[in-house]
Design an enzyme around this catalytic site. Structure first.
Site, PDB file in Angstrom:
ATOM      1  CD  GLU A 122      -8.980   1.429   7.754  1.00  0.00           C
ATOM      2  OE1 GLU A 122      -8.988   0.516   8.597  1.00  0.00           O
ATOM      3  OE2 GLU A 122      -8.425   2.532   7.955  1.00  0.00           O
ATOM      4  CG  ASP A 178      -0.304  -0.430   2.502  1.00  0.00           C
ATOM      5  OD1 ASP A 178       0.939  -0.449   2.573  1.00  0.00           O
ATOM      6  OD2 ASP A 178      -1.033  -0.731   3.471  1.00  0.00           O
ATOM      7  CG  ASN A 225      -8.954  -0.911  12.134  1.00  0.00           C
ATOM      8  OD1 ASN A 225      -7.962  -1.529  11.718  1.00  0.00           O
ATOM      9  ND2 ASN A 225      -9.538   0.041  11.434  1.00  0.00           N
ATOM     10  CG  HIS A 238      -5.986  -1.771   8.954  1.00  0.00           C
ATOM     11  ND1 HIS A 238      -6.101  -0.492   9.455  1.00  0.00           N
ATOM     12  CD2 HIS A 238      -4.648  -1.994   8.874  1.00  0.00           C
ATOM     13  CE1 HIS A 238      -4.901   0.008   9.669  1.00  0.00           C
ATOM     14  NE2 HIS A 238      -3.994  -0.883   9.330  1.00  0.00           N
TER      15      HIS A 238
END
Ligand code: GLP
Length: 235
Positions: free
Chosen positions: A138, A65, A131, A133
């Protein structure tokens, strides 16, 4: 699904395990395409690789990414991170990172995905967000997703902005390999270090597949190794 969990005493031992797996893969001729990750977790891992005799001269690398709007001269970009921690120290055959300053981001994503299919990944290194990811996929991201533009959640912006230098605001969007692009790798090594990753890792170990926790997509993969220093994990 097959998941191996390696528990290390010290975070710095994670790199040693990664190195061993990579060497084994290489001996079997299965390290042609190598997927790379960024984040603080990977810094000591890359240091171990750099200080070893492993060669990446025949390896094609793909990064997961990149922030939209940051180019490789920007210290907060993942391109800069990779140059600093790995590419300037180990020679690769080819390296690819999504171009966060491409004029046409959709086209950049499509091109990236095409390149990935030209050089399939034998091994994918993965970190994990607090979280749940993976890369920048996400919560809520489809498991069928390929490389795309993602809007970052407040949780990710909060956590990752701490790593931003120069008082630069963190971009709200990023280019990321999709979940299906990640799952296409033949072998996945997920590294989760430190208590702050406990919640996310326990979502994976709980064994329920849900888009609310993108990491649970790994439950559908045939070959996942988790390296962690977190003790007493609830499964
Ligand atoms: N896009 C990256 C992820 O690929 C990485 O897994 C995560 C964890 O970073 P750290 O290792 O700093 O905890 O950071 C970013 O969000």
């Amino acid at each position: 699904m097959s998941m191996t969990i390696i528990t290390v005493e010290e975070p710095k031992q994670a790199g040693q395990h990664v190195l061993e797996i990579l060497k084994e893969q290489q001996d079997e001729g299965k390290l042609n395409g190598f997927g790379l990750a960024t984040g603080s977790t990977m810094i000591p891992v890359y240091e171990t690789l750099v200080n070893s005799d492993i060669s990446f001269e025949e390896v094609t690398a793909f990064n997961l990414d990149e922030y939209v709007g940051l180019d490789d001269s920007n210290k907060n970009s993942y391109a800069f991170f990779m140059q600093e921690h790995l590419f300037s120290k180990k020679k690769f055959k080819r390296t690819f990172i999504p171009n966060g300053v491409a004029e046409n981001l959709e086209e950049e994503c499509a091109t990236y995905e095409r390149r990935l299919s030209e050089f399939p990944l034998d091994v994918q290194l993965l970190g994990i967000g607090e979280n749940g990811h993976i890369a920048f996929n996400e919560p809520g991201t489809s498991f069928d997703s390929v490389t795309h533009v993602e809007t970052l959640t407040d949780s990710t912006l909060g956590v990752n902005s701490a790593f931003f230098g120069n008082d630069e605001p963190i971009p709200a969007t990023a280019l990321t390999m999709g979940i299906s692009s990640i799952l296409a790798a033949k072998k996945i090594i997920l590294i989760a270090l430190g208590e702050r990753k406990r919640f996310a890792l326990e979502r994976l170990l709980a064994g329920t597949v849900t888009v609310d926790y993108p990491v649970t997509a790994l439950l559908g993969h045939a070959d996942v190794t988790v390296i962690t220093d977190i003790k007493g994990l609830n499964k």
